[in-house]
Design a protein around this motif. Sequence first.
Motif, PDB file in Angstrom:
ATOM      1  N   LYS A 168       4.618   2.732   3.370  1.00 18.30           N
ATOM      2  CA  LYS A 168       4.219   2.350   4.830  1.00 18.30           C
ATOM      3  C   LYS A 168       4.788   3.526   5.826  1.00 18.30           C
ATOM      4  CE  LYS A 168       3.443  -1.730   2.986  1.00 18.30           C
ATOM      5  NZ  LYS A 168       2.201  -2.323   2.706  1.00 18.30           N
TER       6      LYS A 168
ATOM      7  N   ASN B  52       5.615   3.123  15.464  1.00 17.05           N
ATOM      8  CA  ASN B  52       6.211   1.764  16.318  1.00 17.05           C
ATOM      9  C   ASN B  52       6.065   1.927  17.799  1.00 17.05           C
ATOM     10  OD1 ASN B  52       9.280   0.898  14.419  1.00 17.05           O
ATOM     11  ND2 ASN B  52       7.068   1.039  13.926  1.00 17.05           N
TER      12      ASN B  52
ATOM     13  N   GLY C 124      -0.197   2.529   9.308  1.00 14.39           N
ATOM     14  CA  GLY C 124       0.346   1.290  10.042  1.00 14.39           C
ATOM     15  C   GLY C 124       0.632   1.426  11.346  1.00 14.39           C
TER      16      GLY C 124
ATOM     17  N   VAL D 232       2.797  -0.684  14.676  1.00 10.23           N
ATOM     18  CA  VAL D 232       3.355  -1.966  15.524  1.00 10.23           C
ATOM     19  C   VAL D 232       2.869  -1.787  16.592  1.00 10.23           C
ATOM     20  CG1 VAL D 232       5.448  -3.364  15.546  1.00 10.23           C
ATOM     21  CG2 VAL D 232       5.170  -1.910  13.584  1.00 10.23           C
TER      22      VAL D 232
ATOM     23  N   GLN E  54      -3.472  -0.254   9.495  1.00 15.18           N
ATOM     24  CA  GLN E  54      -3.025  -1.843   9.441  1.00 15.18           C
ATOM     25  C   GLN E  54      -2.460  -2.081  10.757  1.00 15.18           C
ATOM     26  OE1 GLN E  54      -1.162  -2.024   5.339  1.00 15.18           O
ATOM     27  NE2 GLN E  54      -1.975  -4.123   5.687  1.00 15.18           N
TER      28      GLN E  54
ATOM     29  N   TYR F  33       0.462  -4.261  12.773  1.00 14.90           N
ATOM     30  CA  TYR F  33       1.679  -5.182  12.975  1.00 14.90           C
ATOM     31  C   TYR F  33       2.034  -5.734  14.070  1.00 14.90           C
ATOM     32  CZ  TYR F  33       2.297  -2.688   8.160  1.00 14.90           C
ATOM     33  OH  TYR F  33       1.879  -1.826   7.041  1.00 14.90           O
TER      34      TYR F  33
ATOM     35  N   PHE G 286      -3.556  -7.875   7.961  1.00 11.11           N
ATOM     36  CA  PHE G 286      -2.487  -8.157   8.931  1.00 11.11           C
ATOM     37  C   PHE G 286      -1.394  -7.495   8.236  1.00 11.11           C
ATOM     38  CE2 PHE G 286       1.286 -10.088  11.086  1.00 11.11           C
ATOM     39  CZ  PHE G 286       1.152  -9.396  12.143  1.00 11.11           C
ATOM     40  N   GLY G 287      -0.444  -6.447   8.643  1.00  8.94           N
ATOM     41  CA  GLY G 287       0.754  -5.736   7.890  1.00  8.94           C
ATOM     42  C   GLY G 287       1.795  -6.692   7.767  1.00  8.94           C
ATOM     43  N   GLY G 288       2.234  -7.261   8.877  1.00  7.00           N
ATOM     44  CA  GLY G 288       3.455  -8.135   8.676  1.00  7.00           C
ATOM     45  C   GLY G 288       4.253  -7.989   9.967  1.00  7.00           C
ATOM     46  N   PHE G 289       5.628  -8.166  10.022  1.00  7.43           N
ATOM     47  CA  PHE G 289       6.587  -8.314  11.269  1.00  7.43           C
ATOM     48  C   PHE G 289       7.522  -7.441  10.997  1.00  7.43           C
ATOM     49  CE2 PHE G 289       4.958 -13.084  10.897  1.00  7.43           C
ATOM     50  CZ  PHE G 289       4.214 -12.920  11.928  1.00  7.43           C
TER      51      PHE G 289
ATOM     52  N   GLY H 122       2.101  -9.773   3.143  1.00  6.17           N
ATOM     53  CA  GLY H 122       2.620  -8.934   4.322  1.00  6.17           C
ATOM     54  C   GLY H 122       3.852  -8.585   4.230  1.00  6.17           C
TER      55      GLY H 122
END
Length: 701
Positions: free
Chosen positions: A149, A153, A199, A201, A233, A235, A277-280, A315
């Motif tokens: 990953k 951010n 990815g 965020v 992706q 996030y 969707f990647g996640g949180f 995720g």
Amino acid sequence: QDGYDLWLQYDKIDDDKVVENYLDHISGFHKFGSDETLDVATTELKTAFEGLVGQTLKELNSVEENSVVLGSEENLPSEIRAMLKSDLSEINSEGYVLKSLSLNNNRITVVTGKTDVGVLYGTFRLIKEMQLHNNITQCDIIDSPKIQKRLLNHWDNLDRTVERGYAGFSIWDWHHLPELIKPEYIDYARANASIGINGTVLTNVNASSLVLTSHYIEKVKALAEVFRPYGLQVYLTARFSSPMESGDLKTADPLDPEVRQWWKDKADEIYAEIPDFGGFLVKANSEGQPGPNNYDRSHVDGANMLAEAVAPHSGIVMWRAFVYSEDDPEDRAKQAYSEFVPFDGQFHDNVLVQVKNGPIDFQPREPFHPMFGAMPDTPLMMEFQITQEYLGFSSHLVYLPEMFEETLDEDTYVQGEGSTVAKVVDGTLSNKKLTGIAGVANIGTAKNWTGHPFGQANWYGFGRLAWDPYLDSEAIAKEWLKMTFSNEQEFVDPVKDLMIKSREAVVNYMTPLGLHHIMDTGHHYGPGPWVDDLGRPEWNPVYYHRATSEGVGFDRTESGSDALSQYAEPIREKYNSIETTPEKYLLWFHHVPWDYKMENGQTLWYNLAAKYQEGVEDVEEMVNTWNDIEEYVDDQRFEEIQMLLQIQLKEAKWWRNAVLLYFQQFSGKELPEFIPEPEYDLEYYQSLEFPYAPGISPSWH
Ligand code: BDP
């Protein structure tokens, strides 16, 4: 040249021999497969080729002499697949093979991977070979990312302010989404794909629950669709109290069945719109953010609840370890370790604990965070800061990959010599399947994305190290310079040296010899070692330097806070004594008398002054180096950088003068003769205020 094209500049190569080599070997392309990712790969190749060599790149109906053949392993014809069998067995799902082959007497260049994203990465590699003017006659390149990953951010708020952002506003134009798709979104995705970032965020760790409402999910979906072909992706940050803020529930207690169901439903809702969707990413119980501790629950309870919600959709949850509590102000450097290490092995499989590179907060230099290596049964994700919160914002030229490399190379010794931080992060040290690395982005609406043109090198270099944390930052600097400015050795060599030295320069003029967190409070712009009146002890610079007439520095040895006990042997023993502590960490671990004689036989006071002076001189040298390379750079970028370097020089002197005058009150000693008479007195430096310093988002008001 406004810098918008980043390192993806495809201007015509001015070396005829090089152009000939490319024209001799590439006359068209043929693709196997019909995926949108393959389409963006071929479009990029066409654009790059046409720019670099000035000829159209035709799409061919079959594989011919001098064609570039693109396609994932499964789509390649069996003859080619057979020839590449052993190469393909060496790569992972995002890796690529770039190889010159002879097929039925035709010379061809194959770009392949296990997936189309691998093919895209391979295509960018082929383009890079051309940007670097490398010979492509005998391509034989196999490469795979070492970390799974690889994320940016964004600390971007929904009102488009950016926390610690120094390059304008947020590039996400939420108000016009989902309808308006800006070209910047596509170019952002291209840039990330070109360095293997997979990815992003989108939102600030100081999160708003609004982004989880259906209105915003629709907007996020629009971005996800733009990014998908590029293997990127999306996030989101999850505000822990969202179940309450939505108006649905009265609690956010992670053990409450209704709360757990709320998050499951929310995850289902998001995945219905954004299947990949990647996640949180979560900041909980830190700096006022809500979290499980509000309900007497632990980080494990909180993280696992969210992990269960996203698990059915594959995720992940990135749970940040950046915590420091009011109750235990003894040594902030110890708190994340104390809070998290006892939970080792208790997080679900799809949770990564995201740890900043050092134990305090993105300082110009910190020793590695002691959590690395201390949680063998938990995947730890590295968090670097690409935006220069504590390193001169976007005004100073500081090449951060040199600093990232320093941390990644540090030896934790947890499993004997060679247990480097890089091996913790890439999972090889304790056999971790899930691995990750994040960089807090320095991107905004500035035309050149990052404010300072050299800020682009930090985005680029982060991506390269995320792909392979064992790369050499010097080599990264060189390739970036060639792709961004010029291939001329007379340009590349001196400017590469300038970049490499720039990191030590900022350490010298801001926080040499292990000093830390003496930036002015709140905005972190400029020196503020005198600040001592803020609500919590660890918000005040005086807490970190502890200067008295006796000496300066934070005693973190056995006789002090004993933060050292969080490191393995032999670090503990070595750093426990002043004599054997590397001088770069001296005042991080020790309170040292002003008269203490250092390695060179001079006192600490003398050496401290010498370092600040060296920092100023380092910047003077940077200014001179830049002035000397004028002929290789377009006027616009040349002049902009020249002016920015003058700001950096002025501020390096400001730092030197202000900090030395301040510490002089404690040392009671004259400034050594090599320090020029400070322009102003200490009161002046203390009186400076910067109410409009950039980068403070509403979450801090
Ligand atoms: C600090 C920043 C603050 C961030 C915090 C974090 O000053 O703006 O919110 O880190 O990482 O460096 O959560």
